[in-house]
Design an enzyme around this catalytic site. Structure first.
Site, PDB file in Angstrom:
ATOM      1  N   GLU A 113       0.862  -1.186   0.000  1.00 33.94           N
ATOM      2  CA  GLU A 113       0.000   0.000   0.000  1.00 33.94           C
ATOM      3  C   GLU A 113       0.893   1.229   0.000  1.00 33.94           C
ATOM      4  OE1 GLU A 113      -2.086  -0.325   3.715  1.00 33.94           O
ATOM      5  OE2 GLU A 113      -2.673  -2.370   3.219  1.00 33.94           O
ATOM      6  N   LYS A 115       2.228   4.699   1.573  1.00 31.51           N
ATOM      7  CA  LYS A 115       2.332   5.238   2.922  1.00 31.51           C
ATOM      8  C   LYS A 115       1.875   6.686   2.852  1.00 31.51           C
ATOM      9  CE  LYS A 115       5.428   5.303   6.875  1.00 31.51           C
ATOM     10  NZ  LYS A 115       5.217   6.675   7.301  1.00 31.51           N
ATOM     11  N   ASP A 117       1.013  10.410   3.975  1.00 29.51           N
ATOM     12  CA  ASP A 117       1.762  11.292   4.863  1.00 29.51           C
ATOM     13  C   ASP A 117       0.796  12.218   5.593  1.00 29.51           C
ATOM     14  OD1 ASP A 117       3.968  12.233   6.059  1.00 29.51           O
ATOM     15  OD2 ASP A 117       4.736  13.358   4.340  1.00 29.51           O
ATOM     16  N   TYR A 226      -6.211  -0.455   8.125  1.00 27.50           N
ATOM     17  CA  TYR A 226      -5.941  -1.547   9.065  1.00 27.50           C
ATOM     18  C   TYR A 226      -7.191  -1.815   9.893  1.00 27.50           C
ATOM     19  CZ  TYR A 226      -3.112  -4.129  12.548  1.00 27.50           C
ATOM     20  OH  TYR A 226      -2.579  -5.080  13.371  1.00 27.50           O
ATOM     21  N   LYS A 312      10.709   3.922   2.636  1.00 19.98           N
ATOM     22  CA  LYS A 312      10.538   5.358   2.455  1.00 19.98           C
ATOM     23  C   LYS A 312      11.296   5.841   1.226  1.00 19.98           C
ATOM     24  CE  LYS A 312       9.993   7.726   6.187  1.00 19.98           C
ATOM     25  NZ  LYS A 312       9.148   8.466   7.062  1.00 19.98           N
ATOM     26  N   CYS A 406      17.356  44.655  14.800  1.00 22.94           N
ATOM     27  CA  CYS A 406      16.465  44.613  13.639  1.00 22.94           C
ATOM     28  C   CYS A 406      17.214  45.127  12.411  1.00 22.94           C
ATOM     29  CB  CYS A 406      15.227  45.457  13.904  1.00 22.94           C
ATOM     30  SG  CYS A 406      14.171  45.592  12.452  1.00 22.94           S
ATOM     31  N   CYS A 409      15.532  48.615  11.402  1.00 23.20           N
ATOM     32  CA  CYS A 409      15.465  49.835  12.211  1.00 23.20           C
ATOM     33  C   CYS A 409      16.485  49.854  13.351  1.00 23.20           C
ATOM     34  CB  CYS A 409      14.057  50.030  12.774  1.00 23.20           C
ATOM     35  SG  CYS A 409      13.652  48.842  14.068  1.00 23.20           S
ATOM     36  N   CYS A 424      11.033  42.135  16.270  1.00 25.76           N
ATOM     37  CA  CYS A 424      11.447  43.510  16.515  1.00 25.76           C
ATOM     38  C   CYS A 424      10.329  44.211  17.282  1.00 25.76           C
ATOM     39  CB  CYS A 424      11.707  44.198  15.178  1.00 25.76           C
ATOM     40  SG  CYS A 424      11.836  45.986  15.353  1.00 25.76           S
ATOM     41  N   CYS A 430       9.278  50.930  13.100  1.00 23.46           N
ATOM     42  CA  CYS A 430      10.069  50.085  12.200  1.00 23.46           C
ATOM     43  C   CYS A 430       9.388  50.094  10.814  1.00 23.46           C
ATOM     44  CB  CYS A 430      10.158  48.679  12.778  1.00 23.46           C
ATOM     45  SG  CYS A 430      11.036  47.528  11.733  1.00 23.46           S
TER      46      CYS A 430
END
Ligand code: IVH
Length: 668
Positions: A113, A115, A117, A226, A312, A406, A409, A424, A430
């Site tokens: 089957e 897999k 995700d 299952y 995988k 930052c 600024c 910031c 800013c």
């Protein structure tokens, strides 16, 4: 390796592995791939094999990871939810086949089957009804998320077909199809909310939401793979799934019986590329021994069955060079590092940029400028850097460090305790924060001001015409018309758009303010709970937290916002310009039997979990409150109602009703 060295390394590995488990299962924000995780785990296993004295009972090798959270009631799995051993090469798949053959004494039939995700879920059916839906948790106990799973349309809540046993468990994977994920992220982006890294994280985050209405609005789907129970219809896995399909469960067509390992490996290679055309993410193939008797004979280890294994597929990777890193400042001041890369072709698209998430990620990678990096594209929209090839690092290169100030600024950055992001704090001055906040304010889902796009906002800001959202309403037609690129027509469009925005609904105005953590949905909840901005400003933490989906993080942010005099000044100016911050938000059930009622729930109930009861109250048009006050309409009391609440109710003369009375009331 000497014992002392092994001990030190094992401790390091345990710590790192636990951190990654926490990120994966609890935060839903993994920073390394499954493959990298497995490498760490297998290193630890090797050490423990060579030095058995070093094994501790709480070693991550001794248990499966855990996704348990505090918000849900927990339920025990009748049959433990095991995970699967991972393999990454056909050699390893053959070794698995060899082990099985040896143990059974013959070559069994296999079922292959895909897999999926997503997040695994265990559904228990009793007398044809979905009784419980529980997450994997730690394998023995999981979170009871029934209320959310009921919103997944492809999961039957009632089985009408005949032939199903009285009681059975069916397990599968809840996932978000790629299209739904992209749309959800696009919506989040337009609201300035954090994006989900991939469909799996989005599905995992969604299934753990506390508001089933939000869950219902996201297009989750589920494949079941299952079947478990005392009286199963067949003696093999494949036929059991076919029977489950006839009862109404969604079972994939991509499932194949294989006579031996050669056929298994053919299935694996056939789907390696083909799977990318599917509308949902898969990351491998699950190979299962078909006969239940053979499964039983093979048995399980503590964590995984010996009769099944996962293969995988390697994520698609490419090698390129890190040129520079931008530190982007967002509307709420969040600083996000983004890597600029030498353009490289990956899975059909040219990649120039990769996300680096936050400073933890940079540190974990040990990134230097000019490094050769491996980038990977899984289900993610933006590729990520997964590894640095340090063997190719030139001498004397500078490590990438997160700025302390930052980049826009110069204000020192802040990192809140327990949060991965730096931000910031120079909220008011800013520049990118200001312009992005204004852009957010005028955006379609907020004030929806026609004629004002990103570029115009930047232009108005650069000309010093606007410094905050209130300045917008002071703009004059001739002021705008005199700007190059605008002209009379655009100027008058903007003025009309601004005037029209005055009547935007209350929740959109609230959303437009751009309060940290207040996205579109939260704004709606707040606006529905508070009829106007004055009551919202005065709201206590307790009042805020009594609303669905509002917790301390949001309530703190709201209270902080309204305690800032600069914000109050802006709101006052907006009001003076004609914006009224008030209105009745009609929820879906504004006409329900509990319309206008504020209800407090106390104790435990027979027919509902507390969340289910709260959802029922809202569905009937009522509002939930966390504590008893003068505005409480009545209390629904179950077993063990708290004595403090009872005394307070008596003092205020608030009626207390039973669960049965409540059910009658909402049925009216
Ligand atoms: S069977 C005892 N089949 O992979 C066997 N699992 O690490 C139970 N998964 O927790 C699992 N697709 O969440 C099985 N077709 C499939 C699957 C599948 C995805 C997930 C599942 C499980 C994890 C194993």
């Amino acid at each position: 390796m000497k014992l002392a060295e092994a001990k030190k390394r094992a401790e390091e590995l345990r710590k790192t592995i636990s951190e990654h488990n926490h990120r994966y299962y609890i935060l839903n924000k993994p920073v390394i791939s499954d493959f990298e995780f497995d490498i760490l785990l297998s290193e630890l296993k090797t050490i423990e094999k060579n030095f058995p004295g070093l094994i501790t009972p709480d070693s991550p090798t001794m248990r499966v990871g855990s996704d348990l959270t505090e918000e849900f009631r927990q339920a025990e799995h009748t049959w433990p939810m095991l995970s699967l051993g991972n393999t990454y090469s056909t050699d390893e798949v053959n070794e698995f086949g060899e082990r099985v053959r040896k143990a059974l004494g013959y070559e069994p039939e296999y079922v292959c089957e895909l897999k999926y995700d997503g997040v695994s879920i265990s559904l228990t059916y009793e007398d044809g009804r979905l009784a419980r839906a529980v997450t994997r948790g730690d394998g023995n106990v999981g979170d009871d998320v029934t209320i959310n799973v009921r919103t997944v349309r492809s999961i039957p809540v009632k089985i009408t077909a005949s032939g199903a046993p009285e009681m059975f468990v069916i397990r599968g994977e809840i996932y978000l199809p790629r299209k739904g994920f992209e749309k959800m992220n696009a919506d989040r982006q337009s609201r300035g909310e954090a994006l989900f890294a991939n469909p799996r994280n989005a599905a995992a985050g969604t299934i753990k939401l506390l508001d089933p209405r939000i869950v219902a609005s996201r297009p989750l789907d589920c494949y079941l793979y299952y079947l478990l129970g005392g009286q199963l219809p067949a003696d093999n896995h494949y036929d059991n799934l076919m029977a489950a399909r006839s009862w109404g469960f969604r079972i994939s067509d991509i499932m194949q019986k294989c006579a031996g390992m050669e056929e298994v490996i053919r299935f694996v290679s056939a789907w390696e590329n083909e799977r990318k055309r599917l509308p949902y993410d898969t990351d491998g193939v699950v190979i299962k021994v078909n006969s239940l008797e053979a499964q039983k004979a093979l048995g399980n280890t503590a964590k995984t069955p010996r009769w099944a294994i996962a293969y995988k597929y390697a994520a698609e990777q490419a090698l390129t060079e890190l040129i520079s890193v931008d530190f982007q400042v967002g509307r709420t001041g969040n600083v996000t590092p983004v890597a600029n890369l030498r353009p490289v072709l990956l899975a059909g698209t040219t990649v120039r940029r990769a996300t680096l998430h936050n400073s933890d990620q940079i540190e974990m990678l040990g990134l230097h400028y000019g490094d050769t990096v491996i980038i990977e594209k899984g289900g993610e929209i933006i590729p990520k850097i997964v590894e640095v090839d340090t063997s190719r690092r030139a001498k004397g290169t500078e490590p990438v460090t997160f700025p302390e100030k930052c980049p826009e600024c110069g204000t020192p950055l802040i990192r809140a305790e327990g949060e991965a992001n730096h931000y910031c704090p120079n909220y008011l001055h800013c520049p990118p924060q200001i312009t992005r906040r204004i852009i957010h304010f005028v955006s379609r889902k907020a004030m929806d001001i026609e004629g004002l796009g990103e570029e115009t906002i930047e232009l108005l800001y650069s000309r010093g015409l606007i410094r905050n959202v209130a300045d917008l309403y002071d703009l004059k037609q001739d002021q705008l018309a005199s700007l190059e690129r605008l002209g009379n027509k655009s100027a008058s469009n903007i003025i009309t758009g601004l005037a029209a925005s005055l009547t935007a609904p209350w929740h959109r105005k609230l959303f437009a303010l751009g309060i940290r953590h207040v996205g579109e949905t939260v704004a709606k909840t707040l606006a529905a709970g508070f009829p106007d901005i004055d009551t919202l400003m005065k709201a206590t933490e307790e009042q805020l937290c009594s609303l669905p989906e509002i917790g301390p993080r949001i309530s703190t942010s709201v209270r902080e916002y309204f305690s800032d005099p600069d914000n109050i000044k802006i709101i006052r100016r907006l009001r003076a310009a004609g914006l009224s911050f008030e209105g009745t938000i009609r929820t879906a059930a504004a006409k329900g039997p509990l319309n206008g009622k504020t209800v407090v729930v106390s104790g435990t109930f027979k027919g509902f979990t507390r969340d289910e009861l709260k959802a029922a109250i809202e569905a009937a048009g009522g509002r939930n409150a966390g504590s008893v006050s003068g505005s409480t309409s009545f209390i629904v009391a179950g077993n063990d109602m708290g004595p403090a609440k009872r005394a307070r109710a008596a003092e205020l003369g608030i009626p207390i009703i039973t669960e049965e009375e409540f059910i009658r009331m909402i049925k009216e």
